[in-house]
Enzyme design. Structure first.
Site, PDB file in Angstrom:
ATOM      1  N   GLU A  55       0.794  -1.235   0.000  1.00  0.00           N
ATOM      2  CA  GLU A  55       0.000   0.000   0.000  1.00  0.00           C
ATOM      3  C   GLU A  55       0.825   1.282   0.000  1.00  0.00           C
ATOM      4  OE1 GLU A  55      -3.073   0.034   2.960  1.00  0.00           O
ATOM      5  OE2 GLU A  55      -4.089  -1.668   2.071  1.00  0.00           O
ATOM      6  N   GLU A  90      -5.173  -8.534   0.982  1.00  0.00           N
ATOM      7  CA  GLU A  90      -5.858  -8.203   2.244  1.00  0.00           C
ATOM      8  C   GLU A  90      -7.322  -7.961   1.960  1.00  0.00           C
ATOM      9  OE1 GLU A  90      -4.366  -4.810   4.429  1.00  0.00           O
ATOM     10  OE2 GLU A  90      -2.294  -5.496   4.203  1.00  0.00           O
TER      11      GLU A  90
HETATM   12  C1  FCB Z   1      -4.596  -1.828   5.376  1.00  0.00           C
HETATM   13  C2  FCB Z   1      -3.207  -2.104   5.922  1.00  0.00           C
HETATM   14  C3  FCB Z   1      -3.179  -3.094   7.052  1.00  0.00           C
HETATM   15  C4  FCB Z   1      -4.353  -2.923   7.980  1.00  0.00           C
HETATM   16  C5  FCB Z   1      -5.655  -2.894   7.211  1.00  0.00           C
HETATM   17  C6  FCB Z   1      -6.878  -2.782   8.073  1.00  0.00           C
HETATM   18  O1  FCB Z   1      -4.634  -0.548   4.850  1.00  0.00           O
HETATM   19  O2  FCB Z   1      -2.356  -2.564   4.906  1.00  0.00           O
HETATM   20  O3  FCB Z   1      -1.954  -2.993   7.707  1.00  0.00           O
HETATM   21  O4  FCB Z   1      -4.176  -1.794   8.742  1.00  0.00           O
HETATM   22  O5  FCB Z   1      -5.640  -1.836   6.305  1.00  0.00           O
END
Ligand code: FCB
Length: 451
Positions: A163, A357
């Site tokens: 990210e 994620e």
């Molecule tokens: C993302 C991050 C991770 C976590 C989630 C909820 O943006 O990569 O570390 O904080 O959100």
């Protein structure tokens, strides 16, 4: 409609959010170690000093992964745990920790996916300008080479940076995240460019130092734009918006500026014009480095916005109705993002996709029966994974990493948000599998057949 037979059902974490073991372990400081000590920055002054104490409890955590039946585990290495000053001197204790974790995973049949950078910029490098310094690509390359030297005999899968939208945007534009700065927009484009160069250099160095053929990707995030209906014009409206570029003050929230150079070898034309006055010098050599070929494309996806094509032929946003579903952290529940996100990304970039994620925070508590009941998370996952399954017909999707395995340190929200499938009592470090972890185990066993 089904998931691949070898679909990688996994869960994800990151170093600072779970490890602890900050002091007395030979580790150097990174920007989050420093930032969390600043008064007023983090919810109730929480820090990651202890977090889930995973540094000392990783064997128990791997046993939990095994119990859930995870096929894969995505975790990140803390650059400053391995190279305390960011370059040069190696902390062998840090290497030993990751070696032990990797061995434990493999012993339990769980495939490790290593992220090199989940926002832990070594403080010593920050003092030398961090991502503003063009040398940062070489620093990151040195770290990647060391990681490949020491771990790639057993680890095949790597993601470089996680990210960049957040570590540049939240770290340096809004200042909500470490190091907490409100930098000029111009600086953030320079940092972004260097971070992408660093990504490319890491890909080169991972391959050059690999003990076996590697699978390498990167893991940006996106707020997906999805269509209101399946009419071609609505799909087109959503696609246009998904790859559009925002105003300069929010510029980091986009897909194309980050991913086009990596996968196409050039920045989007529209951005070169729109952001012209903020841009650093961009050379062909830089672009060649940034577009060093990768094998897989990771994407963190949590939610999205809905669009239709307006009567005037321009995309228009479909506003959310009053009382629209949301999670504890106030993010909207929009399962469609896991169908249209991967589809649009695959259509554009043609790379095998991992959802690196996805998940939700809830107000989880230990009930009187000693269990943690999280029906909202089960419902969320059933909806989102059902949509991902639809996408599997239209895109090459290789795996899904639930965020997160454990409740953990949610950056400036501290421990107030619980994203885990496993509850953590931070007073005792006791772990309790939530109902969703049991649900996920059944889902993995059936490869999502019942979705
Ligand atoms: C993302 C991050 C991770 C976590 C989630 C909820 O943006 O990569 O570390 O904080 O959100």
């Amino acid at each position: 409609m089904s998931f691949r037979k070898d679909f990688m059902w996994g869960a994800a974490t990151s170093a600072y959010q779970i490890e602890g073991g900050v002091y007395g372990t030979g580790k150097g400081m990174h920007v989050w170690d420093v930032f969390t000590k600043e008064p007023g920055r983090i919810f109730e002054g929480h820090t990651g000093d202890v977090a889930c104490d995973h540094y000392h409890r990783f064997r128990e955590d791997v046993a939990i992964m095994k119990e859930i039946g995870l096929k894969a585990y995505r975790f990140s290495m803390d650059w400053s745990r391995i190279l305390p000053e960011g370059t040069g001197r190696v902390n062998e204790e840090g290497i030993a920790f990751y070696n032990a974790l990797i061995d434990e995973l493999l012993k339990n049949g769980i495939e490790p996916f290593v992220t090199l950078y989940h926002w832990e910029l070594p403080y010593e490098l920050y003092k030398r300008g961090g991502w503003m310094n063009p040398q940062s690509a070489e620093w990151f390359g040195e770290y990647a080479a060391l990681v490949a030297d020491r771990f790639s005999d057993r680890v095949k899968n790597f993601f470089t940076i996680n990210e960049p939208q957040c570590f540049v945007g939240l770290g340096f534009l809004t200042g909500e995240h470490a190091p907490g700065l409100k930098s000029p927009i111009r600086d953030t484009f320079e940092m972004a460019h260097n971070a992408l160069r660093a990504h490319g250099r890491a890909v080169q160095q991972l391959r050059a130092h690999a003990h076996q053929p590697l699978t390498i990707g990167f893991a940006p995030t996106s707020g997906v734009c999805y269509p209101e209906t399946e009419k071609p014009e609505d799909i087109e409206a959503a696609r246009q918006m998904y790859f559009s570029l925002p105003d300069p003050e929010h510029w980091t929230w986009n897909v194309a500026w980050w991913s086009d150079p990596v996968l196409f070898g050039h920045y989007p034309e529209e951005g070169l014009v729109r952001y012209e006055k903020y841009l650093p010098k961009i050379t062909d050599e830089d672009l060649r480095l940034i577009s060093e070929p990768i094998d897989i494309y990771g994407q963190n996806i949590y939610n999205g916005r809905c669009f239709r094509m307006g009567a005037d032929g321009k995309p228009e946003e479909v506003t959310r109705y009053e009382g629209f579903g949301k999670t504890a952290i106030d993010w909207p529940v929009t399962p469609e993002c896991l169908r249209w996100g991967p589809k649009f990304l695959y259509d554009r970039y043609r790379k095998p996709i991992y959802i690196t994620e996805n998940g939700m925070s809830a107000h989880d508590v230990v009930s009187l029966d000693g269990k943690v009941h999280d029906p909202n998370r089960i419902d969320f996952l059933a909806r989102y994974l059902g949509e991902l399954k639809k996408a599997s017909d239209e895109a090459d999707i290789r795996g899904y990493f639930h965020w997160s395995l454990l409740d953990n340190f949610e950056w400036n929200k501290g421990y107030s948000e619980r994203f885990g499938m496993v509850y953590v009592d931070y007073r005792t470090q006791q772990r309790i599998l939530k109902d969703s972890a049991h649900w996920y185990r059944d889902l993995i066993q059936k490869n999502g057949a019942e979705l």
